[in-house]
Every structure is written in structure tokens, then in C-alpha cells.
Design a protein around this motif. Structure first.
Motif, PDB file in Angstrom:
ATOM      1  N   ASN A  31       0.830  -1.202   0.000  1.00  0.00           N
ATOM      2  CA  ASN A  31       0.000   0.000   0.000  1.00  0.00           C
ATOM      3  C   ASN A  31       0.869   1.259   0.000  1.00  0.00           C
ATOM      4  N   GLY A  32       1.935   1.235   0.803  1.00  0.00           N
ATOM      5  CA  GLY A  32       2.848   2.379   0.881  1.00  0.00           C
ATOM      6  C   GLY A  32       3.603   2.613  -0.403  1.00  0.00           C
ATOM      7  N   VAL A  33       4.097   1.540  -1.021  1.00  0.00           N
ATOM      8  CA  VAL A  33       4.847   1.666  -2.279  1.00  0.00           C
ATOM      9  C   VAL A  33       3.963   2.243  -3.381  1.00  0.00           C
ATOM     10  N   ILE A  34       2.740   1.744  -3.466  1.00  0.00           N
ATOM     11  CA  ILE A  34       1.805   2.245  -4.486  1.00  0.00           C
ATOM     12  C   ILE A  34       1.471   3.714  -4.234  1.00  0.00           C
ATOM     13  N   ASN A  35       1.318   4.081  -2.976  1.00  0.00           N
ATOM     14  CA  ASN A  35       1.046   5.477  -2.646  1.00  0.00           C
ATOM     15  C   ASN A  35       2.196   6.394  -3.052  1.00  0.00           C
ATOM     16  N   ILE A  36       3.412   5.895  -2.905  1.00  0.00           N
ATOM     17  CA  ILE A  36       4.594   6.688  -3.288  1.00  0.00           C
ATOM     18  C   ILE A  36       4.556   7.000  -4.781  1.00  0.00           C
ATOM     19  N   PHE A  37       4.343   5.971  -5.602  1.00  0.00           N
ATOM     20  CA  PHE A  37       4.297   6.186  -7.052  1.00  0.00           C
ATOM     21  C   PHE A  37       3.103   7.046  -7.452  1.00  0.00           C
TER      22      PHE A  37
END
Length: 216
Positions: A56-62
Motif C-alpha cells: 500500500n505504501g509503495v503504491i502510494n509513493i508512485f
């Protein structure tokens, strides 16, 4: 020098290629990510909160990085993958990294709309998590998924036009090179008109396809 019909057709073909390949690879990336976002969340089929929180965090970053910044930031990666940072093929790489997480979110939202009772019924019949995902979850959300991919495709059309600002080719490149830098208002209006027609066509097709799926 004014733009001619051959240049417009060539730019249109480049845009179609960029969008088509970007959509293909973005869907290959985004579909499993979207499914994982759903099934690993709390109380779902494969609950795994540490994995969910990281993904969830990685997707939010992108998702938080504007495409024009991502386009420039990914130039070294683009060169590593395709050997150049200019042209239609080079534009596909940042487009995939931009649209992949976006599609993952759209798919997550579509799958979360499925009635929990469908999953409970599948579990009561003894279906495995894989069977529930492929035989129940995705088919139930198919109409919504079609609309989600339609939205993603239209987003890619806009992003591909933006890629023209850094030599990505396509309609955007034509608009920047001729319409903006050479103050060619006619070319600018033509490119805007083409983009409007493309978007209208895609949205109409997506609406019709989703409607037919709902009627089944």
C-alpha cells in the motif's frame, strides 16, 4: 513550415502505440497488485497486514509523484531498459510505472465493490482462495473493471501527450514542436481535436462494453 497530414498520421500512430503497449504492461503489473491489495487486507481471504502495508505504501509513493516529474526521474531506468530516453519506446517505461499503480488502485476499488456475501458463499462451497478470486471475485466485478480500465486508458492518452514534452513522440510532441514552439494555432487545435475524439471514443466503447457485461 506547417505540419502536413503525414506528420499528423505518424504522430497518431505513435500515440496509439504508446497507449497500447503502456496499457498492456500496466495491466499486467496493476492487476495482480490490485488483487493483492484486496485479498491481503484485514479480514479478507489472505490477510497479511505487514505485506498489505508495505504494498500500500509503495503504491502510494508512485501515485503521489506527478507524471512529468516521474518522466524525468526515470530517465536512467529508461536508458537501462530500452537503451535511450527519447522516442516512443522510451516513453512506454515511465508510462507503465505511472499507470501500473493507478490501475492497481482502480482494480482494488472495483473488487471491493463486490458483495461480501458472494465470497462467503464461495467459501461455504469449499472454494480455494485462487478459485474465489478467479471464479467469483473477478467475474462479479468485471463490469466495474472494464470501466476502470477505460479510465486508465484515457489517463494514459493524456500522459502520452505529456511525454511529448521530453521527446516522447506522438500527438503531444507534435503539439509542442509545431503548435507551441512555432506558434502554429491550427496544429494545436488539430492535436486537441484528435485527443478529444480519442477520449470520447474510448469512453463510449468502455460504457457500451460494461453495459453489455452487466446484462449477461
Amino acid at each position: 513550415m506547417l505540419v502536413n497530414s503525414e506528420q499528423i498520421i505518424s504522430a497518431l500512430i505513435e500515440t496509439v502505440q504508446m497507449v497500447a503497449f503502456s496499457l498492456l504492461f500496466s495491466t499486467i503489473l496493476g492487476l495482480p497488485l490490485g488483487i493483492l491489495l484486496v485479498v491481503t487486507r484485514k479480514g479478507h481471504l489472505l490477510q497479511n497486514l505487514p505485506f498489505f502495508n508495505i504494498l500500500n505504501g509503495v503504491i502510494n509513493i508512485f501515485r503521489s509523484v506527478p507524471f512529468i516529474i516521474l518522466l524525468v526521474a526515470m530517465i536512467p531506468v529508461t536508458r537501462l531498459i530500452v537503451g535511450t530516453s527519447i522516442g516512443t519506446a522510451a516513453a512506454v517505461v515511465p508510462l507503465v510505472f505511472y499507470a501500473g499503480p493507478y490501475i492497481a488502485r482502480l482494480i482494488e476499488n472495483s473488487l471491493l465493490e463486490v458483495d461480501p456475501g458472494v465470497i462467503e458463499a464461495a467459501e461455504a462451497m469449499g472454494a480455494t482462495p485462487w478459485q474465489i478470486i478467479t471464479k467469483f471475485l473477478i467475474p462479479e466485478a468485471l463490469s466495474s473493471l472494464v470501466l476502470a480500465l477505460t479510465i486508465a486508458t484515457i489517463g494514459l492518452v493524456g500522459a502520452s501527450a505529456m511525454a511529448g514534452a521530453v521527446g516522447g513522440g506522438g500527438i503531444g510532441d507534435l503539439a509542442i514542436t509545431y503548435g507551441y514552439q512555432r506558434f502554429d494555432t491550427v496544429t494545436m487545435m488539430i492535436t486537441v481535436g484528435i485527443l478529444i475524439v480519442i477520449v470520447q471514443g474510448l469512453q463510449s466503447f468502455g460504457n457500451i462494453a460494461a453495459k453489455k457485461i452487466r446484462r449477461r
